[in-house]
Design a protein around this motif. Structure first.
Motif, mmCIF file in Angstrom:
data_model
loop_
_atom_site.group_PDB
_atom_site.id
_atom_site.type_symbol
_atom_site.label_atom_id
_atom_site.label_comp_id
_atom_site.label_asym_id
_atom_site.label_seq_id
_atom_site.Cartn_x
_atom_site.Cartn_y
_atom_site.Cartn_z
ATOM 1 N N GLN A 38 -5.093 14.381 2.942
ATOM 2 C CA GLN A 38 -4.865 13.434 4.033
ATOM 3 C C GLN A 38 -5.497 13.977 5.305
ATOM 4 O O GLN A 38 -5.066 15.014 5.819
ATOM 5 N N GLY A 43 -4.679 7.428 5.421
ATOM 6 C CA GLY A 43 -3.917 7.442 4.175
ATOM 7 C C GLY A 43 -4.330 8.625 3.313
ATOM 8 O O GLY A 43 -5.187 9.421 3.683
ATOM 9 N N LEU A 44 -3.698 8.723 2.154
ATOM 10 C CA LEU A 44 -3.997 9.816 1.246
ATOM 11 C C LEU A 44 -5.133 9.434 0.308
ATOM 12 O O LEU A 44 -5.223 8.290 -0.140
ATOM 13 N N GLU A 88 -4.354 17.904 5.512
ATOM 14 C CA GLU A 88 -3.102 18.189 4.822
ATOM 15 C C GLU A 88 -3.282 17.852 3.349
ATOM 16 O O GLU A 88 -3.880 16.822 3.008
ATOM 17 N N LEU B 90 3.139 4.232 4.465
ATOM 18 C CA LEU B 90 1.982 4.103 3.588
ATOM 19 C C LEU B 90 2.311 3.186 2.428
ATOM 20 O O LEU B 90 3.349 3.329 1.781
ATOM 21 N N GLY B 106 -3.184 2.832 1.095
ATOM 22 C CA GLY B 106 -3.717 2.175 2.273
ATOM 23 C C GLY B 106 -3.883 3.181 3.390
ATOM 24 O O GLY B 106 -3.545 4.364 3.246
ATOM 25 N N SER B 107 -4.371 2.693 4.523
ATOM 26 C CA SER B 107 -4.675 3.588 5.642
ATOM 27 C C SER B 107 -3.453 3.910 6.506
ATOM 28 O O SER B 107 -3.541 4.731 7.395
#
Lengths: 114, 114
Positions: A38, A43-44, A88, B90, B106-107
């Motif tokens: 991230q 987002g991830l 992260e 998220l 998602g962002s």
């Protein structure tokens, strides 16, 4: 139920040094394992995953992780980090036949310094 | 290709006001959908997941609710926000069957309750 422990909340390293981000899990059933990254305020993104087959999995940007069933670990490594790897990192586990729900660790903040 | 949209990106709301965050997925059908909350230094907490229209499972009791009015739409709501609802929210989707493992996120929405 599954749980994930990321042993280091912060890992500072210098550019071009090797790094290892540690992840241990517990589960009463077989598992699938994931690492997500991230970047700030995003987002991830999936970095790599272990579902079956070779216990050593690699990402396109030089990270690798090895599934060690006896030690219930899935540590993430990179032999030489770049400034752009600062982010992260989250380890996650999903139990076989558990509907695909992911359980995440608390995250490790990797800070790469010049 | 599949995409996931989440909005708004940031939101500042007063305590006691209502909340509605929306997430939509394109390019796939019948996805599993998830809402996570990320509080500072506390990893990701699964709030809700859905395996189909109108099917919502809550992972933790809280001040929030979720709905899935359409196959590819997932909404997170609250009637009255609390300060403790602040965080980074998220949305994620995954496939079903053999494709259930691994999420696409998602962002995110940064919610600050003041």
């Amino acid at each position: 139920a599954q749980s994930v422990t990321q042993l280091d909340s912060q890992v500072p390293v210098f550019e071009e040094a090797p790094v290892e981000l540690r992840c241990n899990y517990s589960s009463s059933v077989s598992v699938y394992l994931f690492w997500y990254v991230q970047y700030p305020n995003q987002g991830l993104q999936l970095l790599l995953k272990y579902l079956s087959g070779s216990t050593l999995v690699e990402s396109i940007n030089g990270f690798e992780a090895e599934f060690n069933k006896s030690q219930t670990s899935f540590h993430l490594r990179k032999p030489s980090v770049h400034i752009s790897d600062t982010a992260e990192y989250f380890c996650a586990v999903s139990g076989l036949n558990q509907g695909g729900k992911l359980i995440f660790g608390q995250g490790t903040e990797l800070s790469v310094k010049p | 290709s599949q995409t996931i949209h989440q909005w708004p990106a940031t939101l500042v709301q007063p305590v006691g006001s209502p909340l509605s965050l929306e997430c939509t997925v394109e390019g796939t059908s019948n996805p599993n959908l998830y809402w996570y909350r990320q509080a500072a230094g506390r990893g990701l907490q699964l709030l809700f997941y859905s395996v189909g229209i109108g099917q919502i499972s809550s992972e933790v009791p809280q001040n929030l609710s979720a709905s899935r009015p359409q196959d590819r739409q997932f909404i997170l709501s609250s009637k009255k926000l609390l300060l403790s609802d602040s965080g980074f929210y998220l949305c994620a989707w995954s496939g079903t069957g053999v494709h259930v493992y691994g999420y696409t996120f998602g962002s995110g929405t940064r919610l600050t309750v003041v």
